[in-house]
Design a protein around this motif. Sequence first.
Motif, PDB file in Angstrom:
ATOM      1  N   GLN A 185       7.270   0.439   0.184  1.00  6.88           N
ATOM      2  CA  GLN A 185       7.971   0.674  -1.087  1.00  6.88           C
ATOM      3  C   GLN A 185       9.485   0.619  -0.901  1.00  6.88           C
ATOM      4  O   GLN A 185      10.208   0.126  -1.768  1.00  6.88           O
ATOM      5  CB  GLN A 185       7.574   2.036  -1.657  1.00  6.88           C
ATOM      6  CG  GLN A 185       6.219   2.025  -2.328  1.00  6.88           C
ATOM      7  CD  GLN A 185       5.804   3.412  -2.779  1.00  6.88           C
ATOM      8  OE1 GLN A 185       5.589   4.303  -1.970  1.00  6.88           O
ATOM      9  NE2 GLN A 185       5.707   3.590  -4.080  1.00  6.88           N
TER      10      GLN A 185
ATOM     11  N   GLN B 198      -6.832 -10.576  -0.522  1.00  6.45           N
ATOM     12  CA  GLN B 198      -5.370 -10.716  -0.612  1.00  6.45           C
ATOM     13  C   GLN B 198      -4.640  -9.668   0.232  1.00  6.45           C
ATOM     14  O   GLN B 198      -3.442  -9.790   0.477  1.00  6.45           O
ATOM     15  CB  GLN B 198      -4.889 -10.649  -2.070  1.00  6.45           C
ATOM     16  CG  GLN B 198      -4.930  -9.276  -2.730  1.00  6.45           C
ATOM     17  CD  GLN B 198      -6.209  -9.034  -3.513  1.00  6.45           C
ATOM     18  OE1 GLN B 198      -7.294  -9.484  -3.123  1.00  6.45           O
ATOM     19  NE2 GLN B 198      -6.105  -8.330  -4.630  1.00  6.45           N
TER      20      GLN B 198
ATOM     21  N   TYR C  71     -11.055  -8.247  -1.871  1.00  5.31           N
ATOM     22  CA  TYR C  71      -9.793  -7.654  -1.397  1.00  5.31           C
ATOM     23  C   TYR C  71      -9.108  -8.518  -0.344  1.00  5.31           C
ATOM     24  O   TYR C  71      -8.281  -8.033   0.421  1.00  5.31           O
ATOM     25  CB  TYR C  71     -10.061  -6.238  -0.861  1.00  5.31           C
ATOM     26  CG  TYR C  71     -10.716  -5.345  -1.872  1.00  5.31           C
ATOM     27  CD1 TYR C  71      -9.992  -4.872  -2.972  1.00  5.31           C
ATOM     28  CD2 TYR C  71     -12.059  -5.007  -1.770  1.00  5.31           C
ATOM     29  CE1 TYR C  71     -10.597  -4.089  -3.936  1.00  5.31           C
ATOM     30  CE2 TYR C  71     -12.672  -4.215  -2.727  1.00  5.31           C
ATOM     31  CZ  TYR C  71     -11.941  -3.760  -3.810  1.00  5.31           C
ATOM     32  OH  TYR C  71     -12.533  -2.980  -4.762  1.00  5.31           O
TER      33      TYR C  71
ATOM     34  N   GLU D   5      -4.237   3.198  -2.625  1.00  8.71           N
ATOM     35  CA  GLU D   5      -2.820   3.398  -2.980  1.00  8.71           C
ATOM     36  C   GLU D   5      -2.090   2.071  -3.158  1.00  8.71           C
ATOM     37  O   GLU D   5      -1.237   1.936  -4.040  1.00  8.71           O
ATOM     38  CB  GLU D   5      -2.127   4.249  -1.901  1.00  8.71           C
ATOM     39  CG  GLU D   5      -2.609   5.681  -1.848  1.00  8.71           C
ATOM     40  CD  GLU D   5      -2.348   6.428  -3.157  1.00  8.71           C
ATOM     41  OE1 GLU D   5      -1.223   6.368  -3.670  1.00  8.71           O
ATOM     42  OE2 GLU D   5      -3.312   7.035  -3.671  1.00  8.71           O
ATOM     43  N   ILE D   6      -2.409   1.094  -2.316  1.00  6.39           N
ATOM     44  CA  ILE D   6      -1.779  -0.235  -2.449  1.00  6.39           C
ATOM     45  C   ILE D   6      -2.098  -0.793  -3.839  1.00  6.39           C
ATOM     46  O   ILE D   6      -1.220  -1.335  -4.517  1.00  6.39           O
ATOM     47  CB  ILE D   6      -2.290  -1.192  -1.346  1.00  6.39           C
ATOM     48  CG1 ILE D   6      -1.775  -0.752   0.030  1.00  6.39           C
ATOM     49  CG2 ILE D   6      -1.863  -2.626  -1.640  1.00  6.39           C
ATOM     50  CD1 ILE D   6      -2.351  -1.545   1.198  1.00  6.39           C
ATOM     51  N   LEU D   7      -3.347  -0.635  -4.269  1.00  4.65           N
ATOM     52  CA  LEU D   7      -3.758  -1.133  -5.593  1.00  4.65           C
ATOM     53  C   LEU D   7      -3.062  -0.349  -6.708  1.00  4.65           C
ATOM     54  O   LEU D   7      -2.539  -0.922  -7.661  1.00  4.65           O
ATOM     55  CB  LEU D   7      -5.275  -1.030  -5.741  1.00  4.65           C
ATOM     56  CG  LEU D   7      -6.077  -2.089  -4.977  1.00  4.65           C
ATOM     57  CD1 LEU D   7      -7.540  -1.683  -4.872  1.00  4.65           C
ATOM     58  CD2 LEU D   7      -5.955  -3.448  -5.664  1.00  4.65           C
ATOM     59  N   LYS D   8      -3.063   0.969  -6.558  1.00  5.45           N
ATOM     60  CA  LYS D   8      -2.441   1.820  -7.582  1.00  5.45           C
ATOM     61  C   LYS D   8      -0.963   1.507  -7.740  1.00  5.45           C
ATOM     62  O   LYS D   8      -0.425   1.446  -8.836  1.00  5.45           O
ATOM     63  CB  LYS D   8      -2.588   3.292  -7.166  1.00  5.45           C
ATOM     64  CG  LYS D   8      -3.624   4.061  -7.979  1.00  5.45           C
ATOM     65  CD  LYS D   8      -3.545   5.546  -7.651  1.00  5.45           C
ATOM     66  CE  LYS D   8      -4.889   6.018  -7.162  1.00  5.45           C
ATOM     67  NZ  LYS D   8      -4.846   7.329  -6.534  1.00  5.45           N
ATOM     68  N   LYS D   9      -0.288   1.296  -6.615  1.00  3.53           N
ATOM     69  CA  LYS D   9       1.160   1.063  -6.639  1.00  3.53           C
ATOM     70  C   LYS D   9       1.493  -0.420  -6.783  1.00  3.53           C
ATOM     71  O   LYS D   9       2.659  -0.798  -6.806  1.00  3.53           O
ATOM     72  CB  LYS D   9       1.791   1.624  -5.354  1.00  3.53           C
ATOM     73  CG  LYS D   9       1.654   3.132  -5.218  1.00  3.53           C
ATOM     74  CD  LYS D   9       2.290   3.617  -3.929  1.00  3.53           C
ATOM     75  CE  LYS D   9       1.913   5.029  -3.553  1.00  3.53           C
ATOM     76  NZ  LYS D   9       2.009   6.054  -4.568  1.00  3.53           N
ATOM     77  N   ASN D  10       0.455  -1.250  -6.830  1.00  3.35           N
ATOM     78  CA  ASN D  10       0.629  -2.697  -7.011  1.00  3.35           C
ATOM     79  C   ASN D  10       1.558  -3.298  -5.948  1.00  3.35           C
ATOM     80  O   ASN D  10       2.467  -4.072  -6.264  1.00  3.35           O
ATOM     81  CB  ASN D  10       1.161  -2.967  -8.430  1.00  3.35           C
ATOM     82  CG  ASN D  10       0.907  -4.405  -8.849  1.00  3.35           C
ATOM     83  OD1 ASN D  10       0.010  -5.054  -8.312  1.00  3.35           O
ATOM     84  ND2 ASN D  10       1.708  -4.904  -9.771  1.00  3.35           N
ATOM     85  N   LEU D  11       1.314  -2.928  -4.706  1.00  6.48           N
ATOM     86  CA  LEU D  11       2.159  -3.415  -3.608  1.00  6.48           C
ATOM     87  C   LEU D  11       1.617  -4.743  -3.088  1.00  6.48           C
ATOM     88  O   LEU D  11       0.424  -4.864  -2.820  1.00  6.48           O
ATOM     89  CB  LEU D  11       2.170  -2.404  -2.454  1.00  6.48           C
ATOM     90  CG  LEU D  11       2.860  -1.065  -2.710  1.00  6.48           C
ATOM     91  CD1 LEU D  11       2.634  -0.126  -1.534  1.00  6.48           C
ATOM     92  CD2 LEU D  11       4.352  -1.272  -2.937  1.00  6.48           C
ATOM     93  N   SER D  12       2.487  -5.709  -2.933  1.00  7.54           N
ATOM     94  CA  SER D  12       2.027  -6.999  -2.401  1.00  7.54           C
ATOM     95  C   SER D  12       2.577  -7.252  -1.001  1.00  7.54           C
ATOM     96  O   SER D  12       2.287  -8.282  -0.393  1.00  7.54           O
ATOM     97  CB  SER D  12       2.455  -8.130  -3.342  1.00  7.54           C
ATOM     98  OG  SER D  12       3.864  -8.106  -3.480  1.00  7.54           O
TER      99      SER D  12
END
Lengths: 348, 79
Positions: free
Chosen positions: A117, A283, A281, A144-151
Amino acid sequence: MVTLEQIVKELKEYDGEEIKIMEVCGTHTSSIFKNGIRSLISPKIKLISGPGCPVCVTPSVYVDKLVELSLKPSHCVLTFGDMMKVKGNQGSLTEAVAKGGRVRVLYSPLDSLTAAQEDPDTQYVFAAVGFETTTPIYGLLLDEILKKNLSNLKLLTSLKTITPALEYICENEKGIDAFIAPGHVSVIIGSQSYEALAEKYGKPFVVAGFGGEHILAAIYEILLQLRDGRHQVKNMYVSAVSQEGNPQALSVINQYFETKEDFWRGIGVIPQSSLGLKSAYQQFDAGSSFIEYREELPKGCRCTDVILGRITPVECPLFGGSCTPLNAVGPCMVSTEGVCGIWYKNRG
Amino acid sequence: MCVAVPGKVIEINGPKAKVDVMNNTCDVDIRLVQPKLGDYVLIHAGCAIDVLSKDAAEEILWMFNELEEEMNGHPGADR
């Protein structure tokens, strides 16, 4: 009720056929040393160590991939400390740092969220190595990666499962009579996970705690079962391990991961012995499917024979000479959970 | 395999808890278990994976103290 003194007396005086018991957990191996268990039991009861160190069985090409990623522009590898010194074919992560690679050691996979982040221009890759104890934590990370939309945070997975490895040993290493099942993996998967193996191969599996008296009690239980011709799963660590395991952890594992065959360093391919990210998943996968199914251990290194219980570490010609924790040749000397490392530090 | 250390839950904040681990306070993810204040939990890689009895916690703590000296002054750095 049998007392500890009676157990020790019986184990010390045992004079029947030689018994080989494999413990597959590095913490059990350490406890066996710390408590002087070998001096308390008959020399006819052999305690040998199995493939319970995730770092030790991770292929060198996996380390190569981490090294490659660490040296890529705008990339950073995140890892637990025990992966830093493991040598791949192109050196270790420690050596990659010396060449300008970006690597950070974290205490928890969940700490990688803050890194990702705070620095969105860097592609972070977590070295997701471990057994079933660690895998659900990678699942929580994916939540958490999905919730925070982290790429910019991905996993490079080498996640092993223990029961296929135990089945491989039962199938191929005929001299082992019984197993002390791992403690903390069993917290997740439950004691019932060993029942099919106990039945199929006719061997006792005892889940034990880590205190010296618990290990002695587990050995005694194995002795009684072998004496009576029984082959049962016995959970002697009921304060931490249930029959079913941790349902939430298993649910998280099943949400994100699926079983696949995998290559174990020093052993080879074991069917259905690994957990990879499900196709939904992909990606978040940093390229885990590259694994080459071949491996040559360093010249003279007998880690294969050590983790399959064929020899003890001191029988390896490199042990304590060219191979020490400060300059580990083979993977079993690197980690604090590696059997050679544990034997080296406790050799007195 | 999979080194884990016990600690006592001293504060709960949703999915996280403050846990006393050998007199150090750590933030621990508790989504895999449902501990109550005062419970002992088994922590692996920043996450509680089990709720333990006090006796079980003390037993593992003893082992962990023994192992710490082997970890070259970096307890917790390995999985």
